[in-house]
Design a protein around this motif. Structure first.
Motif, short mmCIF file in Angstrom:
data_model
loop_
_atom_site.label_atom_id
_atom_site.label_comp_id
_atom_site.label_asym_id
_atom_site.label_seq_id
_atom_site.Cartn_x
_atom_site.Cartn_y
_atom_site.Cartn_z
N ALA A 131 -13.79 21.10 -49.32
CA ALA A 131 -13.87 22.01 -48.18
C ALA A 131 -15.17 21.82 -47.42
O ALA A 131 -15.19 21.81 -46.18
N ALA A 132 -16.29 21.68 -48.15
CA ALA A 132 -17.58 21.47 -47.49
C ALA A 132 -17.59 20.16 -46.71
O ALA A 132 -18.11 20.09 -45.58
N ALA A 133 -17.02 19.11 -47.31
CA ALA A 133 -16.96 17.82 -46.61
C ALA A 133 -16.07 17.91 -45.37
O ALA A 133 -16.40 17.35 -44.32
N PRO B 183 -11.69 15.38 -36.25
CA PRO B 183 -10.69 16.36 -36.71
C PRO B 183 -9.65 15.78 -37.65
O PRO B 183 -9.16 16.47 -38.54
N ARG B 184 -9.28 14.50 -37.48
CA ARG B 184 -8.25 13.92 -38.34
C ARG B 184 -8.73 13.86 -39.80
O ARG B 184 -8.03 14.29 -40.72
N LEU C 48 -9.21 16.30 -45.49
CA LEU C 48 -10.03 16.85 -46.56
C LEU C 48 -9.73 18.33 -46.79
O LEU C 48 -9.64 18.79 -47.94
N LEU C 49 -9.57 19.08 -45.72
CA LEU C 49 -9.29 20.51 -45.86
C LEU C 49 -7.91 20.74 -46.46
O LEU C 49 -7.72 21.66 -47.26
N ALA D 121 -9.49 27.29 -45.65
CA ALA D 121 -8.54 28.00 -44.80
C ALA D 121 -9.18 28.41 -43.48
O ALA D 121 -8.55 28.31 -42.41
N LEU D 122 -10.44 28.83 -43.51
CA LEU D 122 -11.14 29.20 -42.28
C LEU D 122 -11.33 28.01 -41.36
O LEU D 122 -11.14 28.10 -40.14
#
Length: 442
Positions: free
Chosen positions: A193-195, A205-206, A211-212, A226-227
């Motif tokens: 999430a941090a990455a 964005p891709r 990663l997210l 999620a944020l």
């Protein structure tokens, strides 16, 4: 829960003769049977005349887990007095000092433990990096984090190095550190999430979406991922998907200010004003000193035609963050709707804070035109035209507003001969997000 290290007995023959009960002490600690563990440790101390090192050590761990760090320090110091060459009790002393906020003493204790170890210890290097960071020595912390990575610190060392590099302003190095950690280790949801959030800030964005998504697939309740995904969806005007992500984030972290604020903005974009105001008000209640939360609530109140309430919230945001031009601009709009003469000063202040912001300048030009100052409004309009001409993708709504303003000025008889022949048109408004409803930064 920390796993206690195995100690070598001082007299193996004596331990074998009377029977060592260290295994039972260890088992009760790792099973969380702390009360029974303390009773057994006291019994062993009585039989050994208070010289049982492992009992001292485990009692220190139990006290540290319970937050009784001073008592834990006394137990660990007893271990050190019985065998000064063992680095494990010294590491626990340093950890307890760090939990107490005594970072300088903790740093010195970790350095002493590092001298006693025979091989590089990545845990010590990571702890040294964290202590240095807490002391404000970011560069020194980066050096220790690099040493931890080289010593085989795994995901913890890689993520720590990335965080410290980001804190030092090296976003490229932080991204590279995250890439190396993800490529060489099976990283958890927090690191992914941090990455992903870092990639989102860097304009990729891709990669950020991949990663997210991996972080949420591994841990669906990871609210930071999620944020960040919700912020991406808000930017692309996918409001329903953003609402779903934000609700998931709030279920995992009900007091998250950014989630409440972003949810309020999403509901505001869907014209659900009462629900939006409720969410934004909750964000302000959760973080009374957040300038961003107060700004968003003031914006929503302006859209709901409540300028007096909006002015109160925006004044709070400006007091917390005085150099935010868009907050000052909204204050000027609220004052103008209230008929207050101080609106002109607020517009001028916003233009002074952001002279290259076309949104601020076109609003000031419109204010001057409404006040009957057509000449000064024309000067502002020329400045806005120059700003938009210098942008690769000018905002279509700003271009349309500027064209409308110029037409009104021409009808009023103002000479606009020095304006460009062709004003920038920009993309279609439906393809662009509204500037005043941008999601909170994650």
């Amino acid at each position: 829960m920390r796993r206690p290290s195995v100690f070598v007995a001082k007299d193996p023959e004596k331990e074998f003769r009377y029977g060592s009960r260290n295994w039972l002490l260890h088992a009760r600690y790792v099973r969380g049977e702390h009360a029974m563990c303390l009773d057994l440790a006291d019994d062993l101390q009585k039989k050994a005349d208070n010289t049982h090192r492992y009992a001292h050590y485990v009692k220190g761990l139990v006290y540290a887990d319970a937050g009784r760090h001073q008592e834990a320090l006394e137990r660990f110091h007893s271990c050190i007095r019985l065998q000064p060459s063992d680095p494990e009790p010294l590491k626990q002393v340093a950890k307890s000092l760090s939990c107490q906020g005594r970072y300088q003493l903790s740093l010195e204790a970790y350095l002493e433990a590092d001298k006693l170890t025979k091989h590089p210890d990545s845990d010590i290097y990571c702890a040294l990096a964290e202590c240095a960071s807490n002391l404000g020595q970011i560069e020194r912390g980066v050096e220790w984090a690099r040493a931890a990575v080289q010593a085989g610190g795994g995901e913890r060392a890689g993520a720590l190095l990335a965080r410290l590099l980001l804190a030092s302003g090296d976003a490229v190095g932080a991204s590279a550190a995250y890439d190396q950690a993800i490529a060489t280790h099976a990283c958890g949801a927090d690191t992914l999430a941090a990455a992903g959030a870092l990639r989102l800030r860097a304009g990729a964005p891709r990669e950020a979406f991949q990663l997210l998504g991996a972080a949420l697939a591994q841990q669906p309740s990871q609210h930071a991922a999620a944020l960040a995904l919700a912020a991406m969806m808000l930017q692309h005007r996918d409001l329903d998907a953003a609402l779903a992500r934000l609700k998931a984030a709030l279920s995992a972290h009900p007091t998250c200010v950014a989630a409440h604020s972003n949810l309020g903005l999403a509901l505001l974009a869907k014209k659900k004003y009462v629900a939006a105001l409720t969410c934004l008000q909750r964000a302000v209640w959760s973080a009374p000193l957040s300038a961003r939360a107060a700004h968003n609530l003031g914006l929503a109140l302006l859209l709901c035609r409540r300028p007096a309430s909006a002015f109160c919230r925006l004044a709070t945001a400006a007091a917390l963050q005085p150099r935010q031009p868009y907050t000052v601009l909204l204050i000027g709009i609220a004052l103008e709707r209230l008929g207050d003469a101080r609106a002109d000063a607020a517009y001028a202040r916003a233009a002074a804070l952001a002279p290259g912001a076309a949104l601020v300048r076109v609003n000031r030009a419109a204010r001057l035109a409404r006040a009957g100052l057509a000449g000064r409004a024309a000067e502002e309009a020329r400045a806005v035209a120059e700003i938009l001409q210098g942008e690769e993708k000018p905002d279509a709504q700003l271009s349309s507003s500027l064209a409308t303003l110029l037409a009104l000025l021409r009808d009023a008889g103002v000479q606009l001969s020095d304006l460009p022949d062709h004003l920038p048109r920009g993309d279609t408004p439906d393809d662009l997000p509204e500037d005043d409803m941008t999601a909170d930064e994650v």
